[in-house]
Design an enzyme around this catalytic site. Structure first.
Site, PDB file in Angstrom:
ATOM      1  N   GLY A  12       0.798  -1.256  -0.008  1.00 25.59           N
ATOM      2  CA  GLY A  12       0.260  -0.095   0.047  1.00 25.59           C
ATOM      3  C   GLY A  12       1.025   1.154  -0.030  1.00 25.59           C
ATOM      4  O   GLY A  12       1.878   1.429   0.643  1.00 25.59           O
ATOM      5  N   ALA A  23      15.221  11.092  -1.256  1.00 24.91           N
ATOM      6  CA  ALA A  23      16.736  11.052  -0.653  1.00 24.91           C
ATOM      7  C   ALA A  23      17.341  10.017  -1.034  1.00 24.91           C
ATOM      8  O   ALA A  23      18.817  10.163  -1.328  1.00 24.91           O
ATOM      9  CB  ALA A  23      16.318  10.893   0.609  1.00 24.91           C
ATOM     10  N   ARG A  73       0.798  -4.982  -5.388  1.00 26.88           N
ATOM     11  CA  ARG A  73       1.094  -6.306  -4.397  1.00 26.88           C
ATOM     12  C   ARG A  73       1.264  -7.413  -5.529  1.00 26.88           C
ATOM     13  O   ARG A  73       0.652  -7.667  -6.369  1.00 26.88           O
ATOM     14  CB  ARG A  73      -0.019  -6.562  -3.688  1.00 26.88           C
ATOM     15  CG  ARG A  73      -0.522  -5.203  -2.687  1.00 26.88           C
ATOM     16  CD  ARG A  73      -1.600  -5.688  -1.631  1.00 26.88           C
ATOM     17  NE  ARG A  73      -2.274  -4.637  -1.200  1.00 26.88           N
ATOM     18  CZ  ARG A  73      -1.971  -3.864  -0.079  1.00 26.88           C
ATOM     19  NH1 ARG A  73      -0.816  -4.117   0.678  1.00 26.88           N
ATOM     20  NH2 ARG A  73      -2.390  -2.709   0.326  1.00 26.88           N
ATOM     21  N   ASP A 104       5.746  -5.083   5.813  1.00 29.70           N
ATOM     22  CA  ASP A 104       6.191  -6.359   6.344  1.00 29.70           C
ATOM     23  C   ASP A 104       6.117  -7.227   5.258  1.00 29.70           C
ATOM     24  O   ASP A 104       7.123  -8.409   5.134  1.00 29.70           O
ATOM     25  CB  ASP A 104       5.695  -6.851   7.673  1.00 29.70           C
ATOM     26  CG  ASP A 104       4.234  -7.175   7.650  1.00 29.70           C
ATOM     27  OD1 ASP A 104       3.455  -6.785   6.475  1.00 29.70           O
ATOM     28  OD2 ASP A 104       3.564  -7.598   8.667  1.00 29.70           O
ATOM     29  N   THR A 127       4.539   2.503   5.540  1.00 34.84           N
ATOM     30  CA  THR A 127       2.881   2.059   5.431  1.00 34.84           C
ATOM     31  C   THR A 127       2.285   2.852   6.650  1.00 34.84           C
ATOM     32  O   THR A 127       2.898   3.397   7.545  1.00 34.84           O
ATOM     33  CB  THR A 127       2.829   0.706   5.861  1.00 34.84           C
ATOM     34  OG1 THR A 127       1.225   0.200   6.507  1.00 34.84           O
ATOM     35  CG2 THR A 127       3.695   0.038   6.868  1.00 34.84           C
ATOM     36  N   ASP A 129       0.108   1.959   8.394  1.00 39.81           N
ATOM     37  CA  ASP A 129      -0.717   1.114   9.389  1.00 39.81           C
ATOM     38  C   ASP A 129       0.325   1.255  10.617  1.00 39.81           C
ATOM     39  O   ASP A 129      -0.055   0.717  11.583  1.00 39.81           O
ATOM     40  CB  ASP A 129      -0.580  -0.483   9.070  1.00 39.81           C
ATOM     41  CG  ASP A 129      -1.662  -0.537   7.885  1.00 39.81           C
ATOM     42  OD1 ASP A 129      -2.582   0.541   7.736  1.00 39.81           O
ATOM     43  OD2 ASP A 129      -1.292  -1.509   7.119  1.00 39.81           O
ATOM     44  N   ASP A 131       2.711  -0.827  11.938  1.00 34.35           N
ATOM     45  CA  ASP A 131       2.779  -2.164  12.310  1.00 34.35           C
ATOM     46  C   ASP A 131       4.022  -2.976  12.004  1.00 34.35           C
ATOM     47  O   ASP A 131       3.858  -4.126  11.985  1.00 34.35           O
ATOM     48  CB  ASP A 131       1.368  -2.851  11.663  1.00 34.35           C
ATOM     49  CG  ASP A 131       1.492  -2.979  10.258  1.00 34.35           C
ATOM     50  OD1 ASP A 131       2.618  -2.295   9.610  1.00 34.35           O
ATOM     51  OD2 ASP A 131       0.916  -3.852   9.453  1.00 34.35           O
ATOM     52  N   ARG A 173      -5.159  -2.508   9.081  1.00 37.61           N
ATOM     53  CA  ARG A 173      -4.823  -3.794   8.983  1.00 37.61           C
ATOM     54  C   ARG A 173      -5.035  -4.499  10.017  1.00 37.61           C
ATOM     55  O   ARG A 173      -6.369  -4.350  10.760  1.00 37.61           O
ATOM     56  CB  ARG A 173      -3.664  -4.195   8.247  1.00 37.61           C
ATOM     57  CG  ARG A 173      -3.631  -4.913   6.866  1.00 37.61           C
ATOM     58  CD  ARG A 173      -2.351  -5.225   6.327  1.00 37.61           C
ATOM     59  NE  ARG A 173      -1.232  -5.308   6.993  1.00 37.61           N
ATOM     60  CZ  ARG A 173      -0.267  -5.800   6.924  1.00 37.61           C
ATOM     61  NH1 ARG A 173      -0.095  -7.146   6.254  1.00 37.61           N
ATOM     62  NH2 ARG A 173       0.915  -5.756   7.693  1.00 37.61           N
ATOM     63  N   LYS A 215     -23.381  15.377  27.266  1.00 35.38           N
ATOM     64  CA  LYS A 215     -22.750  15.394  26.122  1.00 35.38           C
ATOM     65  C   LYS A 215     -23.676  15.218  25.060  1.00 35.38           C
ATOM     66  O   LYS A 215     -24.817  14.373  25.037  1.00 35.38           O
ATOM     67  CB  LYS A 215     -21.591  14.102  26.219  1.00 35.38           C
ATOM     68  CG  LYS A 215     -20.676  14.060  27.241  1.00 35.38           C
ATOM     69  CD  LYS A 215     -19.262  14.969  26.828  1.00 35.38           C
ATOM     70  CE  LYS A 215     -18.311  15.346  27.847  1.00 35.38           C
ATOM     71  NZ  LYS A 215     -17.864  14.363  28.669  1.00 35.38           N
ATOM     72  N   GLN A 253      -7.447   8.183   3.571  1.00 38.06           N
ATOM     73  CA  GLN A 253      -6.440   8.152   4.587  1.00 38.06           C
ATOM     74  C   GLN A 253      -5.107   7.958   3.815  1.00 38.06           C
ATOM     75  O   GLN A 253      -4.084   8.253   4.620  1.00 38.06           O
ATOM     76  CB  GLN A 253      -6.836   6.915   5.466  1.00 38.06           C
ATOM     77  CG  GLN A 253      -7.923   7.039   6.281  1.00 38.06           C
ATOM     78  CD  GLN A 253      -8.448   5.838   7.201  1.00 38.06           C
ATOM     79  OE1 GLN A 253      -8.227   5.635   8.053  1.00 38.06           O
ATOM     80  NE2 GLN A 253      -9.115   4.976   6.266  1.00 38.06           N
ATOM     81  N   ARG A 254      -4.932   7.248   2.766  1.00 37.21           N
ATOM     82  CA  ARG A 254      -3.525   6.895   2.032  1.00 37.21           C
ATOM     83  C   ARG A 254      -3.180   7.933   1.430  1.00 37.21           C
ATOM     84  O   ARG A 254      -2.012   7.968   1.030  1.00 37.21           O
ATOM     85  CB  ARG A 254      -3.765   5.778   1.272  1.00 37.21           C
ATOM     86  CG  ARG A 254      -3.994   4.356   2.081  1.00 37.21           C
ATOM     87  CD  ARG A 254      -2.973   3.504   1.571  1.00 37.21           C
ATOM     88  NE  ARG A 254      -2.846   3.118   0.240  1.00 37.21           N
ATOM     89  CZ  ARG A 254      -3.537   1.863   0.156  1.00 37.21           C
ATOM     90  NH1 ARG A 254      -4.181   1.013   0.860  1.00 37.21           N
ATOM     91  NH2 ARG A 254      -3.648   1.520  -1.167  1.00 37.21           N
TER      92      ARG A 254
HETATM   93  O1  F6P Z   1      -1.411  -1.532   4.601  1.00 38.48           O
HETATM   94  C1  F6P Z   1      -1.961  -0.261   4.062  1.00 38.48           C
HETATM   95  C2  F6P Z   1      -3.627  -0.545   4.004  1.00 38.48           C
HETATM   96  O2  F6P Z   1      -4.222   0.571   3.672  1.00 38.48           O
HETATM   97  C3  F6P Z   1      -4.113  -1.105   5.092  1.00 38.48           C
HETATM   98  O3  F6P Z   1      -4.511  -0.277   5.940  1.00 38.48           O
HETATM   99  C4  F6P Z   1      -5.563  -1.547   4.214  1.00 38.48           C
HETATM  100  O4  F6P Z   1      -5.969  -2.644   5.091  1.00 38.48           O
HETATM  101  C5  F6P Z   1      -5.080  -1.945   3.160  1.00 38.48           C
HETATM  102  O5  F6P Z   1      -3.889  -1.208   2.822  1.00 38.48           O
HETATM  103  C6  F6P Z   1      -5.649  -1.609   1.810  1.00 38.48           C
HETATM  104  O6  F6P Z   1      -5.345  -2.276   0.674  1.00 38.48           O
HETATM  105  P1  F6P Z   1      -6.011  -1.997  -0.659  1.00 38.48           P
HETATM  106  O7  F6P Z   1      -5.633  -0.435  -1.086  1.00 38.48           O
HETATM  107  O8  F6P Z   1      -5.274  -2.960  -1.423  1.00 38.48           O
HETATM  108  O9  F6P Z   1      -7.396  -2.314  -0.513  1.00 38.48           O
END
Ligand code: F6P
Length: 322
Positions: A12, A23, A73, A104, A127, A129, A131, A173, A215, A253-254
Protein backbone atom coordinates in the site's frame (compact mmCIF):
# COMPACT_ATOMS: atom_id res chain seq x y z
CA UNK A 1 32.87 -0.04 -12.34
CA UNK A 2 30.18 2.22 -10.87
CA UNK A 3 28.00 0.53 -8.25
CA UNK A 4 24.32 0.30 -9.18
CA UNK A 5 21.48 0.82 -6.73
CA UNK A 6 17.78 0.29 -7.43
CA UNK A 7 14.77 1.60 -5.48
CA UNK A 8 11.27 0.20 -5.31
CA UNK A 9 8.06 0.88 -3.40
CA UNK A 10 5.76 -2.01 -2.64
CA UNK A 11 2.43 -2.76 -0.94
CA UNK A 12 0.00 0.00 0.00
CA UNK A 13 1.32 3.47 -0.85
CA UNK A 14 2.03 5.86 2.02
CA UNK A 15 2.69 9.62 2.17
CA UNK A 16 6.44 10.09 2.56
CA UNK A 17 7.43 7.37 0.11
CA UNK A 18 8.35 10.01 -2.48
CA UNK A 19 10.51 11.88 0.01
CA UNK A 20 12.37 8.62 0.71
CA UNK A 21 12.82 7.88 -3.01
CA UNK A 22 14.18 11.40 -3.50
CA UNK A 23 16.63 11.06 -0.63
CA UNK A 24 17.95 7.68 -1.79
CA UNK A 25 18.30 8.95 -5.37
CA UNK A 26 20.04 12.22 -4.44
CA UNK A 27 22.29 10.94 -1.66
CA UNK A 28 22.96 7.74 -3.61
CA UNK A 29 24.10 9.68 -6.68
CA UNK A 30 26.33 11.94 -4.62
CA UNK A 31 27.82 8.85 -2.95
CA UNK A 32 28.83 7.46 -6.35
CA UNK A 33 26.00 5.02 -7.09
CA UNK A 34 24.19 4.84 -10.40
CA UNK A 35 20.50 4.95 -9.44
CA UNK A 36 17.69 2.88 -10.95
CA UNK A 37 13.95 2.96 -10.32
CA UNK A 38 11.79 -0.15 -10.42
CA UNK A 39 8.15 0.45 -11.33
CA UNK A 40 5.28 -1.30 -9.52
CA UNK A 41 7.43 -2.90 -6.83
CA UNK A 42 8.26 -6.60 -7.14
CA UNK A 43 5.84 -6.91 -10.05
CA UNK A 44 7.97 -4.48 -12.04
CA UNK A 45 11.15 -6.26 -10.99
CA UNK A 46 9.64 -9.46 -12.35
CA UNK A 47 8.42 -7.77 -15.55
CA UNK A 48 11.74 -5.97 -16.03
CA UNK A 49 10.35 -2.45 -15.60
CA UNK A 50 13.65 -0.97 -14.50
CA UNK A 51 14.95 2.43 -15.60
CA UNK A 52 17.79 4.84 -14.90
CA UNK A 53 16.78 7.61 -12.50
CA UNK A 54 17.98 11.16 -13.03
CA UNK A 55 17.32 14.44 -11.22
CA UNK A 56 14.15 15.16 -13.16
CA UNK A 57 12.48 12.00 -11.81
CA UNK A 58 12.86 13.14 -8.20
CA UNK A 59 12.52 16.87 -8.61
CA UNK A 60 9.40 18.44 -7.04
CA UNK A 61 8.18 15.22 -5.40
CA UNK A 62 9.01 15.78 -1.72
CA UNK A 63 5.54 17.17 -1.00
CA UNK A 64 3.62 14.66 -3.08
CA UNK A 65 1.62 11.78 -1.60
CA UNK A 66 1.60 8.36 -3.24
CA UNK A 67 4.69 7.04 -4.98
CA UNK A 68 6.13 8.16 -8.30
CA UNK A 69 7.55 4.65 -8.76
CA UNK A 70 4.02 3.21 -8.54
CA UNK A 71 3.29 0.23 -6.36
CA UNK A 72 1.61 -3.15 -6.48
CA UNK A 73 1.08 -6.31 -4.50
CA UNK A 74 2.77 -9.25 -6.24
CA UNK A 75 1.54 -12.75 -5.41
CA UNK A 76 4.05 -14.41 -7.77
CA UNK A 77 6.92 -13.12 -5.68
CA UNK A 78 6.02 -15.66 -2.99
CA UNK A 79 7.34 -18.35 -5.36
CA UNK A 80 11.05 -19.02 -5.63
CA UNK A 81 11.00 -19.41 -9.44
CA UNK A 82 9.57 -15.91 -9.94
CA UNK A 83 11.99 -14.38 -7.43
CA UNK A 84 14.83 -15.91 -9.46
CA UNK A 85 13.56 -14.24 -12.65
CA UNK A 86 13.23 -10.91 -10.85
CA UNK A 87 16.70 -11.16 -9.28
CA UNK A 88 18.13 -11.96 -12.69
CA UNK A 89 16.61 -8.75 -14.10
CA UNK A 90 18.70 -6.84 -11.57
CA UNK A 91 21.84 -8.90 -12.08
CA UNK A 92 21.86 -8.63 -15.87
CA UNK A 93 22.15 -4.85 -15.41
CA UNK A 94 24.82 -5.22 -12.75
CA UNK A 95 22.48 -3.93 -10.01
CA UNK A 96 23.70 -5.35 -6.70
CA UNK A 97 22.11 -2.88 -4.29
CA UNK A 98 18.42 -2.41 -3.54
CA UNK A 99 16.32 -0.18 -1.27
CA UNK A 100 12.81 -1.48 -0.61
CA UNK A 101 10.25 0.96 0.79
CA UNK A 102 7.13 -0.79 2.08
CA UNK A 103 5.45 -2.84 4.78
CA UNK A 104 6.17 -6.22 6.28
CA UNK A 105 5.15 -8.16 3.14
CA UNK A 106 7.68 -6.10 1.21
CA UNK A 107 10.31 -6.92 3.82
CA UNK A 108 9.67 -10.64 3.42
CA UNK A 109 10.40 -10.32 -0.31
CA UNK A 110 13.48 -8.20 0.40
CA UNK A 111 14.82 -10.73 2.89
CA UNK A 112 14.42 -13.55 0.39
CA UNK A 113 16.22 -11.59 -2.34
CA UNK A 114 19.05 -11.03 0.12
CA UNK A 115 19.22 -14.65 1.30
CA UNK A 116 18.61 -16.49 -1.97
CA UNK A 117 20.27 -14.16 -4.46
CA UNK A 118 22.81 -12.15 -2.48
CA UNK A 119 21.22 -8.80 -3.38
CA UNK A 120 22.37 -6.15 -0.89
CA UNK A 121 19.04 -4.95 0.44
CA UNK A 122 17.97 -2.29 2.91
CA UNK A 123 14.32 -1.89 3.96
CA UNK A 124 12.62 1.41 4.81
CA UNK A 125 9.29 1.11 6.66
CA UNK A 126 6.58 2.73 4.52
CA UNK A 127 2.98 2.05 5.52
CA UNK A 128 0.22 4.06 7.14
CA UNK A 129 -0.50 1.11 9.46
CA UNK A 130 2.51 1.60 11.79
CA UNK A 131 2.60 -2.16 12.22
CA UNK A 132 6.26 -2.95 11.54
CA UNK A 133 8.42 -4.43 14.22
CA UNK A 134 11.66 -2.57 14.97
CA UNK A 135 10.41 0.97 14.48
CA UNK A 136 8.28 3.29 16.59
CA UNK A 137 6.93 4.98 13.45
CA UNK A 138 6.48 4.07 9.80
CA UNK A 139 6.43 6.56 6.92
CA UNK A 140 2.90 7.76 6.27
CA UNK A 141 1.49 7.07 9.72
CA UNK A 142 1.71 10.68 10.91
CA UNK A 143 0.16 12.11 7.72
CA UNK A 144 -2.61 9.55 7.82
CA UNK A 145 -3.29 10.28 11.48
CA UNK A 146 -3.69 13.97 10.64
CA UNK A 147 -6.08 13.15 7.81
CA UNK A 148 -8.20 11.15 10.26
CA UNK A 149 -8.10 14.02 12.78
CA UNK A 150 -9.30 16.44 10.13
CA UNK A 151 -12.18 14.12 9.28
CA UNK A 152 -13.01 13.66 12.97
CA UNK A 153 -13.42 17.41 13.47
CA UNK A 154 -15.82 17.63 10.55
CA UNK A 155 -17.77 14.59 11.66
CA UNK A 156 -18.01 15.96 15.20
CA UNK A 157 -19.71 19.14 13.91
CA UNK A 158 -22.55 17.20 12.37
CA UNK A 159 -22.65 14.63 15.18
CA UNK A 160 -23.15 17.43 17.71
CA UNK A 161 -25.82 19.20 15.66
CA UNK A 162 -27.86 16.00 15.43
CA UNK A 163 -26.84 14.69 18.87
CA UNK A 164 -25.71 11.46 17.23
CA UNK A 165 -23.29 8.67 17.91
CA UNK A 166 -20.99 8.28 14.88
CA UNK A 167 -18.67 5.33 14.37
CA UNK A 168 -15.60 6.02 12.22
CA UNK A 169 -13.83 3.02 10.69
CA UNK A 170 -10.15 3.67 10.07
CA UNK A 171 -7.50 1.60 8.31
CA UNK A 172 -4.60 -0.22 9.94
CA UNK A 173 -4.98 -3.82 8.81
CA UNK A 174 -4.53 -5.94 11.94
CA UNK A 175 -3.11 -2.99 13.95
CA UNK A 176 -5.01 -0.48 16.07
CA UNK A 177 -2.38 2.27 16.13
CA UNK A 178 -4.22 4.65 13.79
CA UNK A 179 -7.51 4.32 15.68
CA UNK A 180 -5.82 4.64 19.05
CA UNK A 181 -3.71 7.68 18.20
CA UNK A 182 -6.73 9.33 16.52
CA UNK A 183 -8.85 8.69 19.61
CA UNK A 184 -6.24 10.25 21.87
CA UNK A 185 -5.38 13.20 19.62
CA UNK A 186 -8.90 13.86 18.37
CA UNK A 187 -10.72 13.59 21.66
CA UNK A 188 -12.59 10.44 20.64
CA UNK A 189 -15.41 9.19 22.83
CA UNK A 190 -14.91 5.47 22.30
CA UNK A 191 -12.37 3.10 20.79
CA UNK A 192 -12.31 -0.43 19.37
CA UNK A 193 -9.01 -2.00 18.33
CA UNK A 194 -8.06 -5.58 17.48
CA UNK A 195 -5.34 -5.84 20.12
CA UNK A 196 -7.86 -5.50 22.97
CA UNK A 197 -11.21 -7.01 23.93
CA UNK A 198 -13.89 -4.52 22.99
CA UNK A 199 -17.21 -5.58 24.51
CA UNK A 200 -20.06 -3.76 22.79
CA UNK A 201 -21.89 -3.75 26.14
CA UNK A 202 -19.08 -1.73 27.70
CA UNK A 203 -19.12 0.79 24.85
CA UNK A 204 -22.90 1.10 25.14
CA UNK A 205 -22.72 1.72 28.90
CA UNK A 206 -20.01 4.32 28.33
CA UNK A 207 -22.11 6.13 25.72
CA UNK A 208 -25.20 6.14 27.96
CA UNK A 209 -23.20 7.42 30.93
CA UNK A 210 -21.72 10.24 28.83
CA UNK A 211 -25.13 11.33 27.63
CA UNK A 212 -26.35 11.60 31.24
CA UNK A 213 -23.65 14.21 31.82
CA UNK A 214 -25.05 16.32 28.97
CA UNK A 215 -22.69 15.32 26.16
CA UNK A 216 -24.23 15.95 22.74
CA UNK A 217 -22.27 13.54 20.55
CA UNK A 218 -20.11 10.43 20.61
CA UNK A 219 -17.32 9.82 18.11
CA UNK A 220 -16.13 6.21 18.26
CA UNK A 221 -12.96 5.13 16.48
CA UNK A 222 -13.16 1.59 15.11
CA UNK A 223 -10.01 -0.03 13.69
CA UNK A 224 -10.78 -2.05 10.56
CA UNK A 225 -9.13 -5.09 12.18
CA UNK A 226 -12.04 -5.33 14.63
CA UNK A 227 -14.59 -6.00 11.89
CA UNK A 228 -16.86 -4.01 9.61
CA UNK A 229 -18.21 -0.88 11.20
CA UNK A 230 -21.75 -1.54 9.93
CA UNK A 231 -21.81 -4.83 11.84
CA UNK A 232 -20.78 -2.97 14.97
CA UNK A 233 -23.42 -0.31 14.32
CA UNK A 234 -26.03 -3.07 14.04
CA UNK A 235 -24.99 -4.56 17.38
CA UNK A 236 -24.74 -1.23 19.17
CA UNK A 237 -27.97 0.30 17.88
CA UNK A 238 -30.38 -1.43 20.27
CA UNK A 239 -28.14 -0.92 23.27
CA UNK A 240 -28.05 2.89 23.24
CA UNK A 241 -30.72 5.59 23.16
CA UNK A 242 -29.12 7.83 20.54
CA UNK A 243 -29.26 7.93 16.76
CA UNK A 244 -26.26 6.23 15.21
CA UNK A 245 -24.38 6.58 11.90
CA UNK A 246 -21.18 5.04 10.51
CA UNK A 247 -18.42 6.39 8.28
CA UNK A 248 -15.75 4.33 6.54
CA UNK A 249 -12.89 6.73 5.85
CA UNK A 250 -11.28 4.36 3.35
CA UNK A 251 -8.56 5.34 0.89
CA UNK A 252 -8.83 9.06 1.66
CA UNK A 253 -6.49 8.08 4.50
CA UNK A 254 -3.71 6.94 2.18
CA UNK A 255 -3.36 10.11 0.12
CA UNK A 256 -2.35 13.70 0.63
CA UNK A 257 0.66 15.88 1.18
CA UNK A 258 3.07 14.19 3.59
CA UNK A 259 3.47 15.90 6.96
CA UNK A 260 6.74 17.58 7.90
CA UNK A 261 7.44 14.69 10.28
CA UNK A 262 7.02 12.08 7.54
CA UNK A 263 9.19 14.05 5.10
CA UNK A 264 12.04 14.46 7.58
CA UNK A 265 11.85 10.83 8.68
CA UNK A 266 11.76 9.64 5.06
CA UNK A 267 14.73 11.79 4.15
CA UNK A 268 16.80 10.62 7.11
CA UNK A 269 15.94 6.98 6.45
CA UNK A 270 16.75 7.34 2.75
CA UNK A 271 20.14 8.86 3.56
CA UNK A 272 20.81 6.15 6.14
CA UNK A 273 19.97 3.41 3.62
CA UNK A 274 22.61 4.74 1.23
CA UNK A 275 25.15 5.11 4.04
CA UNK A 276 24.63 1.48 5.10
CA UNK A 277 24.98 0.13 1.56
CA UNK A 278 28.07 2.25 0.91
CA UNK A 279 29.60 0.79 4.08
CA UNK A 280 28.92 -2.77 2.94
CA UNK A 281 25.99 -3.43 5.28
CA UNK A 282 22.80 -5.08 4.08
CA UNK A 283 19.96 -7.45 4.95
CA UNK A 284 18.76 -4.75 7.34
CA UNK A 285 15.73 -2.58 7.94
CA UNK A 286 15.92 0.95 9.26
CA UNK A 287 13.72 2.04 12.13
CA UNK A 288 13.34 4.95 14.49
CA UNK A 289 13.35 4.08 18.19
CA UNK A 290 13.48 6.60 21.03
CA UNK A 291 14.08 9.29 18.40
CA UNK A 292 17.25 7.62 17.04
CA UNK A 293 17.66 5.85 13.72
CA UNK A 294 18.36 2.16 14.35
CA UNK A 295 18.85 -0.95 12.23
CA UNK A 296 17.61 -4.52 12.66
CA UNK A 297 18.00 -7.62 10.51
CA UNK A 298 15.15 -7.79 7.98
CA UNK A 299 14.36 -11.20 9.41
CA UNK A 300 13.54 -9.63 12.78
CA UNK A 301 10.93 -7.35 11.25
CA UNK A 302 9.42 -10.23 9.28
CA UNK A 303 9.15 -12.72 12.10
CA UNK A 304 7.64 -10.79 14.99
CA UNK A 305 4.40 -8.99 15.70
CA UNK A 306 5.05 -5.42 16.76
CA UNK A 307 5.11 -5.08 20.53
CA UNK A 308 4.04 -1.64 21.62
CA UNK A 309 2.68 0.32 24.53
CA UNK A 310 -0.81 -0.19 23.14
CA UNK A 311 -2.40 -1.40 26.39
CA UNK A 312 -1.30 1.68 28.29
CA UNK A 313 -2.41 3.99 25.49
CA UNK A 314 -5.72 2.14 25.24
CA UNK A 315 -6.37 2.69 28.94
CA UNK A 316 -5.50 6.37 28.55
CA UNK A 317 -7.90 6.71 25.61
CA UNK A 318 -10.69 5.07 27.62
CA UNK A 319 -10.05 7.32 30.56
CA UNK A 320 -10.22 10.43 28.39
CA UNK A 321 -13.35 9.23 26.60
CA UNK A 322 -15.48 9.41 29.75
O1 F6P B 1 -1.46 -1.53 4.47
C1 F6P B 1 -2.05 -0.33 4.12
C2 F6P B 1 -3.53 -0.49 3.94
O2 F6P B 1 -4.09 0.77 3.61
C3 F6P B 1 -4.28 -1.10 5.13
O3 F6P B 1 -4.53 -0.17 6.15
C4 F6P B 1 -5.53 -1.61 4.46
O4 F6P B 1 -6.07 -2.68 5.18
C5 F6P B 1 -5.03 -2.07 3.12
O5 F6P B 1 -3.81 -1.39 2.88
C6 F6P B 1 -5.96 -1.80 1.98
O6 F6P B 1 -5.42 -2.32 0.83
P1 F6P B 1 -5.97 -2.02 -0.63
O7 F6P B 1 -5.64 -0.61 -0.96
O8 F6P B 1 -5.23 -3.00 -1.48
O9 F6P B 1 -7.44 -2.25 -0.58
Amino acid sequence: MQKKLAILTSGGDAPGMNAAIRAVAKIGASSGFEIYGIKRGYLGMLNDEIFLINDSHVSGIIDKGGTVLLTARCEEFKQEKFRAIAANNLKKRGIEYLVVIGGDGSYRGANLLYKEHGINVIGIPGTIDNDICGTDFTLGFDTCLNTILDAMSKIRDTATSHERTILIEVMGRRAGDLALHACIAGGGDGIMIPEMDNPIEMLALQIKARRKTGKLHDIVLVAEGVGHVLEIERELKDKINTEIRSVVLGHVQRGGTPSGFDRVLATKMGAKAVELLANGESGLMIGIEKNELVTHPLEFACSLEKASSIKKDYELALLLAK
